[in-house]
Design a protein around this motif. Structure first.
Motif: not given
Ligand code: NDP
Length: 450
Positions: A23-28, A435-444
């Motif tokens: 549920q959490a993964a699908e929403e994101v 916004a949250g994803f972009r920050k983490v993904a760019d760092a990854m």
């Protein structure tokens, strides 16, 4: 098949029976589509498949002795989900419903929430299926010591810093910290939510509830409204609910409900905060006792809730603050909230609204603050506690509270600006997730294939 749908299908196959996590993964993942369409780099670096897989999952046995001399066994969990932005950070939950899927959903949410705070913290979560209800203080201490006897190997002030969550408050953090110190011989900031006289931060206890109210106020102000004079429905009667209510009163609002695992209270005069604190923080007892002090209030036991519903959401309110647990607002609850004129929802709990309920709130274009944005004040203030520990300073209440307020404003602005950028200005689910994803993904991406 699109990249996100393929990843979700794969998750269901490789991590069976984890409904809350799907549920959490699908929403994101679903709300990331517009970002992924514009930015092929995320697919090129296979970020989606990497971000849904925890870096490390620790499952362990917790053996402890109860007061009658019986040996008891519980399951212990710590999921170190993502460290792209900093040490793993996220609470410990002690509740009989805890299982690998619930800890995984909470850890997944934590990655994006922590990114939104703008602080250098990665995402993690942990806990146990231990039920603290009805246990003596000595049993709670022995359980916490047994839990830490395994956990201590995996945590540290620069690696993984747990905190509290459901069933884990100041008392439990104290016992956990004591055992960590005994086993390692080190006095360091390995846990947050510590006691004020031994490394804790002022305003940490209040932070999640206060933060959820600051977030609501930000959402309302952007629409030319405020909380003043608003009738509010609050669920839960724990840490988050209590300090949500305290801040609502400071803003001139009137919170009229609270609930626990056995029932709920409706008090048309406004929930009496002193009684609530006495019952839940001191006596740690059922809300049923509230009506002894306030006979004009109404107590509804769980057995009298309308079928399949949470009675809290049947009372008319202008703003709602779900602050108990996941999936406590279903589609029927959402319909009734909207029908009764609710214009603002700020989620103190993690994922309290079902996906269908969220869809209704978004379609109605009310001010809807998803948990990962609205309740981020707790973890943000935990990071302020880490900063104080690292610099051997302690800041006064006002300093921490002002920083908390600024952080909540920043999260609101970041989420709403991002929602605007992607063409759906009132959709803070979209804004917060991207916004949250972009920050983490760019760092990854910067850190390579690790
Ligand atoms: P507490 O243990 O202090 O309080 C939880 C409250 O919710 C209690 O009143 C409890 O009832 C009630 N509750 C718990 N589970 C259920 C259930 N299944 N059905 C009905 N009522 C239930 O926890 P917190 O206040 O810390 O946490 C509440 C929510 O906020 C959780 O979703 C948590 O993940 C989230 N959160 C907490 C943060 C924090 O800093 N503490 C930070 C961010 C999010 P009873 O009194 O009977 O046990």
């Amino acid at each position: 098949m699109p990249y996100t749908a393929k990843t979700i299908e794969q998750l269901k196959r490789t991590s069976p029976a984890q409904a809350e996590f799907y549920q959490a993964a699908e929403e994101v993942l679903m709300s990331l589509r517009p970002l992924l369409d514009k930015n092929p780099k995320y697919q090129k670096h296979n970020i989606i498949e990497r971000i849904v897989e925890p870096e490390r999952q620790i499952f362990f046995r917790v053996v402890w002795m109860d007061d009658s001399g019986q040996i008891q066994v519980n399951k212990g969990f710590r999921i170190e989900f993502n460290s792209a932005l900093g040490p793993y950070k996220g609470g410990l939950r002690f509740h009989p419903s805890v299982n690998a899927g619930i800890i995984k959903f909470l850890g997944f949410e934590q990655i994006f929430k922590n990114a939104l705070t703008g602080r250098a913290i990665g995402g993690g979560k942990g806990g146990s299926d231990f039920d603290p209800k009805g246990k003596s203080d000595a049993e709670i201490m022995r359980f916490c010591q047994a839990f830490m006897s395994e956990l201590y190997r995996h945590i540290g002030p620069n690696t993984d810093v747990p905190a509290g969550d459901i069933g884990v408050g100041g008392r439990e953090i104290g016992y956990l910290f004591g055992q960590y110190k005994r086993l390692t011989g080190r006095y360091e900031g390995v846990l947050t939510g510590k006691g004020l006289n031994w490394g804790g931060s002022l305003a940490r206890t209040e932070a999640t509830g206060y933060g959820a109210v600051y977030f609501a106020q930000n959402m309302l102000e952007a629409r030319g409204e405020t909380l003043e004079g608003k009738t509010c429905a609050v669920s839960g009667a724990g840490n988050v609910a209590i300090y949500t209510i305290e801040k609502l009163y400071q803003y001139g609002a009137k919170p009229v409900t609270v609930s626990d695992s056995r029932g709920m209270v409706y008090d048309k005069h406004g929930i009496n905060l002193e009684t609530l604190k006495e019952l839940k923080e001191v006596q740690k007892t059922s809300l049923e006792a509230y009506i002894k002090e306030h006979p004009s209030a109404q107590y509804i036991p769980l057995s009298d809730y309308p079928k399949g519903r949470n009675a809290v959401w049947t009372f008319a309110c202008d703003a709602a603050f779900p602050s108990a647990t996941q999936n406590e607002v279903n589609v029927a609850d959402a319909k009734e909230l909207l029908k009764n004129g609710c214009i603002c929802i700020s989620e103190g709990a993690n994922m309290p609204s079902s996906p269908e309920a969220v869809d209704l709130f978004l379609a109605a274009k009310i001010a809807y603050g998803p948990g990962k944005a609205a309740n981020a004040g707790g973890v943000a203030t935990s990071q302020l506690e880490m900063s104080q520990n690292a610099s051997m300073e302690s800041w006064d209440f006002e300093t921490v509270d002002t920083k908390l307020k600024d952080i909540m404003h920043g999260i609101f602005m970041n989420s709403s600006e991002t929602a605007k950028e992607f063409g759906d200005p009132s959709n803070l689910v979209l804004g917060a997730n991207i916004a949250g994803f972009r920050k983490v993904a760019d760092a990854m991406i910067d850190q390579g294939a690790v």
